[in-house]
Design a protein around this motif. Structure first.
Motif, PDB file in Angstrom:
ATOM      1  N   ASP A  26       0.830  -1.197   0.000  1.00  0.00           N
ATOM      2  CA  ASP A  26       0.000   0.000   0.000  1.00  0.00           C
ATOM      3  C   ASP A  26       0.871   1.256   0.000  1.00  0.00           C
ATOM      4  OD1 ASP A  26      -2.509   1.103  -0.106  1.00  0.00           O
ATOM      5  OD2 ASP A  26      -2.671   1.335   2.066  1.00  0.00           O
ATOM      6  N   ARG A  27       1.971   1.216   0.774  1.00  0.00           N
ATOM      7  CA  ARG A  27       2.861   2.377   0.833  1.00  0.00           C
ATOM      8  C   ARG A  27       3.567   2.619  -0.495  1.00  0.00           C
ATOM      9  NH1 ARG A  27       6.485   0.383   5.535  1.00  0.00           N
ATOM     10  NH2 ARG A  27       7.660   2.314   5.146  1.00  0.00           N
ATOM     11  N   LEU A  28       3.760   1.556  -1.272  1.00  0.00           N
ATOM     12  CA  LEU A  28       4.457   1.675  -2.544  1.00  0.00           C
ATOM     13  C   LEU A  28       3.518   1.852  -3.737  1.00  0.00           C
ATOM     14  CD1 LEU A  28       7.333  -0.946  -2.257  1.00  0.00           C
ATOM     15  CD2 LEU A  28       7.561   1.502  -2.549  1.00  0.00           C
ATOM     16  N   ARG A  29       2.226   2.033  -3.473  1.00  0.00           N
ATOM     17  CA  ARG A  29       1.284   2.173  -4.572  1.00  0.00           C
ATOM     18  C   ARG A  29       1.678   3.368  -5.444  1.00  0.00           C
ATOM     19  NH1 ARG A  29      -3.641   0.019  -5.022  1.00  0.00           N
ATOM     20  NH2 ARG A  29      -3.678  -0.511  -2.814  1.00  0.00           N
ATOM     21  N   PRO A  30       1.830   3.176  -6.757  1.00  0.00           N
ATOM     22  CA  PRO A  30       2.253   4.272  -7.635  1.00  0.00           C
ATOM     23  C   PRO A  30       1.285   5.463  -7.593  1.00  0.00           C
ATOM     24  CG  PRO A  30       2.439   2.180  -8.769  1.00  0.00           C
ATOM     25  CD  PRO A  30       1.696   1.905  -7.490  1.00  0.00           C
ATOM     26  N   ARG A  31       1.862   6.644  -7.691  1.00  0.00           N
ATOM     27  CA  ARG A  31       1.051   7.855  -7.688  1.00  0.00           C
ATOM     28  C   ARG A  31       0.844   8.421  -9.080  1.00  0.00           C
ATOM     29  NH1 ARG A  31       3.366  10.911  -2.232  1.00  0.00           N
ATOM     30  NH2 ARG A  31       2.641   9.319  -0.761  1.00  0.00           N
ATOM     31  N   SER A  32       1.493   7.838 -10.056  1.00  0.00           N
ATOM     32  CA  SER A  32       1.267   8.223 -11.451  1.00  0.00           C
ATOM     33  C   SER A  32       1.608   7.028 -12.321  1.00  0.00           C
ATOM     34  CB  SER A  32       2.138   9.423 -11.843  1.00  0.00           C
ATOM     35  OG  SER A  32       3.481   9.029 -12.028  1.00  0.00           O
ATOM     36  N   LEU A  33       1.169   7.061 -13.562  1.00  0.00           N
ATOM     37  CA  LEU A  33       1.453   5.959 -14.470  1.00  0.00           C
ATOM     38  C   LEU A  33       2.949   5.809 -14.718  1.00  0.00           C
ATOM     39  CD1 LEU A  33      -1.474   6.453 -17.002  1.00  0.00           C
ATOM     40  CD2 LEU A  33      -1.197   4.563 -15.393  1.00  0.00           C
ATOM     41  N   ASP A  34       3.690   6.897 -14.576  1.00  0.00           N
ATOM     42  CA  ASP A  34       5.144   6.826 -14.755  1.00  0.00           C
ATOM     43  C   ASP A  34       5.805   5.999 -13.661  1.00  0.00           C
ATOM     44  OD1 ASP A  34       5.061   8.394 -17.037  1.00  0.00           O
ATOM     45  OD2 ASP A  34       5.254  10.265 -15.901  1.00  0.00           O
ATOM     46  N   ASP A  35       5.134   5.850 -12.516  1.00  0.00           N
ATOM     47  CA  ASP A  35       5.691   5.095 -11.398  1.00  0.00           C
ATOM     48  C   ASP A  35       5.417   3.593 -11.503  1.00  0.00           C
ATOM     49  OD1 ASP A  35       6.594   7.432 -10.267  1.00  0.00           O
ATOM     50  OD2 ASP A  35       4.794   7.701  -9.032  1.00  0.00           O
ATOM     51  N   VAL A  36       4.546   3.190 -12.433  1.00  0.00           N
ATOM     52  CA  VAL A  36       4.168   1.781 -12.544  1.00  0.00           C
ATOM     53  C   VAL A  36       5.350   0.983 -13.090  1.00  0.00           C
ATOM     54  CG1 VAL A  36       2.625   0.129 -13.669  1.00  0.00           C
ATOM     55  CG2 VAL A  36       1.738   2.327 -12.858  1.00  0.00           C
ATOM     56  N   ILE A  37       5.660  -0.106 -12.424  1.00  0.00           N
ATOM     57  CA  ILE A  37       6.744  -0.993 -12.860  1.00  0.00           C
ATOM     58  C   ILE A  37       6.158  -2.083 -13.741  1.00  0.00           C
ATOM     59  CG2 ILE A  37       8.403  -2.722 -12.073  1.00  0.00           C
ATOM     60  CD1 ILE A  37       8.914  -1.011  -9.637  1.00  0.00           C
ATOM     61  N   GLY A  38       6.755  -2.252 -14.922  1.00  0.00           N
ATOM     62  CA  GLY A  38       6.268  -3.265 -15.851  1.00  0.00           C
ATOM     63  C   GLY A  38       5.210  -2.710 -16.796  1.00  0.00           C
ATOM     64  N   GLN A  39       4.678  -3.586 -17.640  1.00  0.00           N
ATOM     65  CA  GLN A  39       3.614  -3.272 -18.600  1.00  0.00           C
ATOM     66  C   GLN A  39       4.029  -2.166 -19.570  1.00  0.00           C
ATOM     67  OE1 GLN A  39       1.793  -5.699 -18.164  1.00  0.00           O
ATOM     68  NE2 GLN A  39       2.362  -6.067 -16.025  1.00  0.00           N
ATOM     69  N   GLN A  40       5.285  -2.181 -19.978  1.00  0.00           N
ATOM     70  CA  GLN A  40       5.761  -1.142 -20.895  1.00  0.00           C
ATOM     71  C   GLN A  40       5.086  -1.227 -22.264  1.00  0.00           C
ATOM     72  OE1 GLN A  40       8.005   1.610 -20.368  1.00  0.00           O
ATOM     73  NE2 GLN A  40       7.118   0.994 -18.412  1.00  0.00           N
ATOM     74  N   HIS A  41       4.604  -2.403 -22.637  1.00  0.00           N
ATOM     75  CA  HIS A  41       3.902  -2.520 -23.922  1.00  0.00           C
ATOM     76  C   HIS A  41       2.597  -1.741 -23.921  1.00  0.00           C
ATOM     77  CE1 HIS A  41       2.119  -5.517 -21.320  1.00  0.00           C
ATOM     78  NE2 HIS A  41       1.160  -5.746 -22.200  1.00  0.00           N
ATOM     79  N   LEU A  42       2.093  -1.426 -22.722  1.00  0.00           N
ATOM     80  CA  LEU A  42       0.868  -0.639 -22.598  1.00  0.00           C
ATOM     81  C   LEU A  42       1.132   0.798 -22.161  1.00  0.00           C
ATOM     82  CD1 LEU A  42      -1.367  -3.266 -20.727  1.00  0.00           C
ATOM     83  CD2 LEU A  42      -1.323  -2.779 -23.185  1.00  0.00           C
ATOM     84  N   LEU A  43       2.136   0.976 -21.294  1.00  0.00           N
ATOM     85  CA  LEU A  43       2.366   2.281 -20.673  1.00  0.00           C
ATOM     86  C   LEU A  43       3.588   3.007 -21.190  1.00  0.00           C
ATOM     87  CD1 LEU A  43       1.579   1.227 -16.996  1.00  0.00           C
ATOM     88  CD2 LEU A  43       0.114   2.524 -18.535  1.00  0.00           C
ATOM     89  N   GLY A  44       4.418   2.309 -21.953  1.00  0.00           N
ATOM     90  CA  GLY A  44       5.607   2.963 -22.497  1.00  0.00           C
ATOM     91  C   GLY A  44       5.254   3.887 -23.653  1.00  0.00           C
ATOM     92  N   PRO A  45       6.228   4.590 -24.183  1.00  0.00           N
ATOM     93  CA  PRO A  45       5.979   5.480 -25.323  1.00  0.00           C
ATOM     94  C   PRO A  45       5.334   4.716 -26.480  1.00  0.00           C
ATOM     95  CG  PRO A  45       8.193   5.815 -24.456  1.00  0.00           C
ATOM     96  CD  PRO A  45       7.651   4.602 -23.770  1.00  0.00           C
TER      97      PRO A  45
END
Length: 442
Positions: A26-45
């Protein structure tokens, strides 16, 4: 405008999110999509979700992937990114009455100018009627549906719902992603995870691609280690129990692994075949199910290219039934290696399908009279059995007479390959064909 870090902010956005008493995940929950680890095929450029955000508008989505890969977090952050109102329900705990209340709240918000993103966790748990209830509110723009599921949507979701939503596949976190997550956890905790490098890699392996599970393991290890203690691999094993692999014998993991086992045996790779066989055994698959599948592979993919393949598979099944586990599993492993190493042919399988097709389409033509029995004088007088040639009375042991119904004509179904024992069968059949032609010319 809501202050994302003020008193009205969601709980995971407030300063107390860094409270060490809260769970690490819970403390490490990302605060923006840039903070999400993984899923670069969806969230990357250039990723699918990045393009949607750039357009300023989201369509309905089905997020499909293993546990702990960020589906819930991404859904919440997507709503933030495009300014939608976020609402979350779980299909496990919600019924028709809950859905009606949620839909009415979305209509009220829409009249006030707000678009609702409804996130439905484990959407596959809803029955057909409940899934159908989403269709009107999706079509009239009352809400944008984002459903999350760990199961294959093709099997679990209605076709009507699938046609109105884009399916996005979330991938298990790889070792690099999980290492980055551990590093981030260490920064939040203010100390390294008390493990040797080897034990650290073992811990990452235990997570099985699940980020949430990894953070739980990190907390468990950090709290169990004595001050100044660094656990090695044996110490780590004493602290945590190995997580069971992601595998449900009635769902997607089962079908993925049995497909992999079958295709690696067909592809003549005994090492890969043993790996997938071991994966299924470790996950608790019924060995007799695997034995049945091996028997199927022996007849479907090897056939007469190696006539010993089927006896090997059947013997392995019998050996397992006699010995039980774990000794009997070695017999199955032997069959896996034998089948993977054997020459391959699906000629019998293909011939059977072709024969079945002709049998269904050709009706019921009478076989040639020569090969019909004549148990009565009347039948003998009608020509039953007339002209039959007893093959053993011929010099070659082959009469060359026609056995197909006259109305159907000669058919060719079985085409042996130039591999294994079928090479010998092909020579034999070619010889018979030459004799048949010679007899026909006489």
């Amino acid at each position: 405008m809501v202050d994302l870090f003020g008193p009205d902010a969601p709980p995971d956005r407030r300063p107390e999110a860094d409270d060490p008493g809260r769970p690490l995940a819970d403390r490490l929950r990302p605060r923006s999509l840039d903070d999400v680890i993984g899923q670069q095929h969806l969230l990357g450029p250039g990723g699918t979700l990045r393009r949607m955000i750039a357009a300023g508008r989201l369509g309905s989505l089905i997020l499909w992937g293993p546990p702990g890969t960020g589906k819930t977090t991404v859904a919440r952050l997507l709503a933030d990114a495009v300014g939608y109102r976020f609402e979350q329900i779980s299909a496990v705990f919600s019924g028709v009455a809950d859905l009606k209340k949620t839909f009415e709240a979305a209509r009220t918000a829409r009249r006030a100018g707000a678009t609702t993103l409804l996130f439905v966790d484990e959407i596959h748990r809803f029955n057909r009627a409940q899934q159908d209830s989403f269709l009107p509110v999706m079509e009239d723009g009352t809400l944008v549906l984002v459903g999350a599921t760990t199961e294959n949507p093709s099997f679990e979701l209605n076709a009507a719902l699938m046609s109105r939503a884009q399916v996005l596949r979330f991938q298990s976190l790889d070792a690099e992603n999980l290492e980055a997550l551990v590093t981030r956890a260490e920064a939040v905790m203010g100390h390294p995870v008390p493990l040797t490098p080897e034990a650290r890699q073992m811990l990452i392996g235990f997570a099985d691609g699940d980020g949430r599970a990894l953070l739980g393991l990190v907390e468990e290890v950090s709290s169990a280690a004595a001050p100044g203690e660094t656990l090695d691999e044996a110490g780590l094993m004493d602290v945590v129990q190995r997580r069971a692999p992601i595998y449900d014998k009635a769902q997607d993991g089962h079908y993925n692994l049995i497909s992999a086992l079958h295709k690696t045996i067909r592809g003549s790779d005994p090492d890969a075949a043993l790996y997938y066989f071991a994966r299924m055994i470790v996950a608790g698959e019924d060995p007799l199910y695997l034995a049945r599948r091996l028997i199927r592979m022996a007849v479907e993919d090897i056939g007469l290219a190696d006539p010993h393949a089927l006896p090997q598979a059947v013997a392995a099944r019998d050996a397992y039934e006699m010995l039980g586990s774990p000794e009997g599993e070695l017999a199955l492993a032997q069959a896996v290696v034998y089948l993977a190493s054997a020459p391959k042919s699906n000629a019998v399988y293909t011939a059977m399908k072709a024969a079945m097709q002709v049998a269904k389409a050709s009706g019921s033509p009478l076989p040639p009279m020569a090969i019909l029995n004549a148990p009565t004088k009347l039948m003998k007088g009608e020509g039953y059995g007339a002209g039959y040639i007893y093959d053993h009375d011929t010099p070659e042991g082959f009469s060359g007479q026609e056995y197909f119904p006259e109305a159907l004509g000669r058919q060719n179904f079985y085409a042996p390959v130039e591999r294994g024992f079928e090479r010998e069968i092909k020579k034999r059949l070619d010889y018979f064909a030459r004799l048949r032609t010679r007899r026909g010319d006489q």
